[in-house]
Structure formats: C-alpha cells, structure tokens
Scaffold this active site. Structure first.
Site, PDB file in Angstrom:
ATOM      1  NE  ARG A  54      -1.384  -2.136   3.024  1.00  0.00           N
ATOM      2  CZ  ARG A  54      -1.854  -3.187   2.344  1.00  0.00           C
ATOM      3  NH1 ARG A  54      -2.674  -3.769   2.100  1.00  0.00           N
ATOM      4  NH2 ARG A  54      -0.404  -4.127   2.742  1.00  0.00           N
ATOM      5  CB  THR A  55       3.485   2.123   2.222  1.00  0.00           C
ATOM      6  OG1 THR A  55       2.997   2.221   3.540  1.00  0.00           O
ATOM      7  CG2 THR A  55       3.629   4.026   2.299  1.00  0.00           C
ATOM      8  CE  LYS A  84      27.844  -1.912  -7.232  1.00  0.00           C
ATOM      9  NZ  LYS A  84      28.115  -0.934  -8.296  1.00  0.00           N
ATOM     10  NE  ARG A 105       7.382   0.752   4.014  1.00  0.00           N
ATOM     11  CZ  ARG A 105       6.346   0.295   5.012  1.00  0.00           C
ATOM     12  NH1 ARG A 105       6.080  -0.621   4.267  1.00  0.00           N
ATOM     13  NH2 ARG A 105       5.731   1.128   4.637  1.00  0.00           N
ATOM     14  CG  HIS A 133       4.085   3.467   8.398  1.00  0.00           C
ATOM     15  ND1 HIS A 133       3.821   4.452   7.484  1.00  0.00           N
ATOM     16  CD2 HIS A 133       3.450   2.529   8.028  1.00  0.00           C
ATOM     17  CE1 HIS A 133       3.632   3.910   6.547  1.00  0.00           C
ATOM     18  NE2 HIS A 133       2.985   2.436   6.302  1.00  0.00           N
TER      19      HIS A 133
HETATM   20  C1  NCD Z   1       2.104  -1.694   8.328  1.00  0.00           C
HETATM   21  C2  NCD Z   1       3.955  -1.271   7.989  1.00  0.00           C
HETATM   22  O1  NCD Z   1       4.348  -1.423   7.048  1.00  0.00           O
HETATM   23  O2  NCD Z   1       4.349  -0.575   9.383  1.00  0.00           O
HETATM   24  N1  NCD Z   1       2.129  -1.506   6.811  1.00  0.00           N
HETATM   25  C3  NCD Z   1       1.269  -0.428   6.138  1.00  0.00           C
HETATM   26  O3  NCD Z   1       2.070   0.210   5.254  1.00  0.00           O
HETATM   27  N2  NCD Z   1       0.347  -0.253   5.830  1.00  0.00           N
HETATM   28  C4  NCD Z   1       2.030  -2.340   8.543  1.00  0.00           C
HETATM   29  C5  NCD Z   1       2.445  -4.015   8.142  1.00  0.00           C
HETATM   30  O4  NCD Z   1       2.736  -3.763   7.941  1.00  0.00           O
HETATM   31  O5  NCD Z   1       2.330  -4.820   9.534  1.00  0.00           O
END
Ligand code: NCD
Length: 309
Positions: A54-55, A84, A105, A133
């Site tokens: 999703r993100t 590397k 991320r 997050h």
């Molecule tokens: C979450 C994450 O990546 O922290 N997912 C997301 O971005 N919707 C939650 C998860 O991975 O459980």
C-alpha cells in the site's frame, strides 16, 4: 491555486505535527481531486529497503494522478549500491541531484531523520524499522474523522503487536493530540507498548489501560485498530510462533461491538482478522486504503509547495 513555502520540510514523526498542520493536510485531502496536474514536471523517488504494497503503490499512484513522475527502487537492500557498501547518506545526496521528493522506507530506526539531516529536498518517512510510520497514521486519523465523524472524545483499542508495530507507535502520538481520547492497549504480555510511549501518554494525561485480551473492552470502544504481529522483527521465530495467534478478532467478538464502532487495520493482515469479518459494516480497512491515496496526494501537494486553492 496558491503557492506557499511549507513550514514542514520533511515528514518524519507524528510527534512534531501540530493540529494546525493536520487540519491543513486534511483540508487539502478533501479537495485533492480538484486540481489539474499540479505536479507536472516533478519527480518523486520511492526508496524502499523493506517490503510494501500500500505505502509504495499509493504514493506512486498519488504522484502519477497529480501529473508528476516517479522513479522507484524496490528491494533496495539487494538492488542498490547498499549491497556494495554505500551509505544511506550517499544515496540520498545523489538522489538530491535527480528528484524533487523522496519517500523512504528503511529497516533502521531513525533512518529518515538521518536522511533529512543532509537532504535539501523533502524526505517522507514511509516506515523506519519498528519506530514510526507517520503517513499511515495521518491516513488513519483521516479515516477516523471521516467514518466516526470526530477526532476527539472516543475510546480506541490499539490491538496486536504494540512493541514492534511502527503504525501503532505513530498513531498513539497522533491521536493523543486531541482531547478526550482514551486508549485500550491490547497485546500479549510479550508485545506491550514500549515504556517511552507509555510515559508520553502519562505526561500527556491521556487515559490508558493495558489489557491482554479484547473481551473486557470490546463492548465499550468506538475504534478498534488491529495490527499484525511483526514476524520479521523477532530474533527467535519460536517466540513469534508462541504469540502470533494470541489475539484474533473473531466474528463473535465483533458481534459484541457497538453498532457505530469502526474496525481498522493498516494491512497487511495475516489471520488476526478472519476474512468472514470483512463483510461486517464496521470493517472499514479496505476503505481506509482509499483514504490513504487522498492523504498521500495531500502530503505531496503540501511538500512540493502547492498547498491548496
Ligand atoms: C504497515 C507497515 O509497513 O508498518 N503496513 C503498511 O504500511 N500499511 C503495517 C505492517 O506491516 O504490519
């Protein structure tokens, strides 16, 4: 559309959001579809060192729908020069020469803050280890506002992996900014919320109670925020196996909930919410992903200087 210089240059932690900033982003999100390609010519880089559905896809869709472009680094731990020996800082410095905004991320806590310290372009924290997050929490609060109809005076149960769940951490900091929000922190004993966040709730005078199962609070909550046990954070997989099925939101539990309550989940879900719950009118976790697109459009518009009409 007016062009202003944003005062938040990066999106790193919900701790630093003001309620004015949140209102501004929500106002942009309400109108995010009314602009005609405002980000034409802009480029967003998604740098993902950990998996995502999703993100990444919602940020990329948001950018494309706003008329901008994307370059995308998926599975960066293996595919970039990190393999590397390149540092994150060096990667960010290079990307500063190519793009206008970076969505990052990373597996390390504090990675986005480290990146922002040396970046002239906005850094958006899309999850840093088990720390935070913040954009997930913005879309979660926008969902609460839209579906519950208010951001204050309600009881929220945050359920599941409160130790490692970065979505839960950012959400608690965010929801606690509003008066009358009372927290039920429901987790197995092994996965309790870190002390630092409990101390924050205490000093903020936010009422909270720690519980190990849902049955004692299920009838009295307005928002149930279920989370996945974060398998990838466990050093010992035996410990994961022992706790992973401790809290399941069964259909029987759901039937005891208030009719007006809402069930949320950042997703992905494993088995903590069985699929039979999906058709219950209180289950809004797929709708939540749609609100995510609006919020991510709003954040990009804000950071790239197009804040509203
Ligand atoms: C979450 C994450 O990546 O922290 N997912 C997301 O971005 N919707 C939650 C998860 O991975 O459980």
């Amino acid at each position: 559309m007016s062009l202003i210089y944003p005062d938040m240059r990066h999106i790193l932690t919900t701790k630093e959001f003001t309620t004015e900033f949140i209102d501004q982003i929500f106002g942009i999100a309400d109108n995010a579809d009314s602009f005609n390609s405002p980000l034409r010519g802009k480029i967003m880089a998604s740098l993902f060192y950990e998996p995502s559905t999703r993100t990444r896809f919602s940020f990329e869709t948001a950018m494309l729908r706003l008329g901008g472009h994307i370059i995308t680094g998926d599975n960066m731990r293996e595919t970039s020069s990190v393999s590397k020996g390149e540092t994150l800082e060096d990667t960010i410095k290079v990307l500063n020469n190519y793009v206008d905004v970076i969505v990052l991320r990373h597996y390390e806590a504090g990675a986005s803050t480290k990146a922002a310290a040396i970046s002239d372009i906005p850094i958006i924290n899309a999850g840093d280890g088990s720390e935070e997050h913040p954009t997930q929490s913005m879309l979660d609060l926008y969902t609460i506002k839209s579906e519950l109809g208010r951001m204050q005076d309600y009881t929220v149960a945050i359920v599941g992996d409160l130790k490692f769940g970065r979505a839960a951490h950012s959400l608690i900091y965010l929801l606690a900014k509003y008066p009358g929000v009372s927290f039920k922190l429901v987790s197995p004993a092994e996965l309790r919320l870190p002390q630092e966040i409990k101390d924050f709730l205490g000093s903020n005078n936010s009422p909270y109670e720690e519980l190990e199962d849902l049955s004692s609070c299920i009838k009295n909550i307005d928002v149930l925020y279920q989370t996945r046990v974060q398998r990838e954070r466990f050093e010992d997989q035996k410990v994961y196996e022992a706790v992973k099925d401790k809290i399941i939101l069964t259909r029987e539990l759901v039937s005891e909930m208030r009719n007006s309550a809402i069930i949320m989940h950042p997703l992905p879900r494993v088995n903590e919410i069985p699929a039979v719950v999906d058709t219950d009118h209180r289950a809004i976790y797929f709708k939540q992903t749609k609100y995510g697109l609006q919020i991510r459009k709003a954040l990009l518009l804000y950071l790239l200087g197009h804040i509203g009409v």
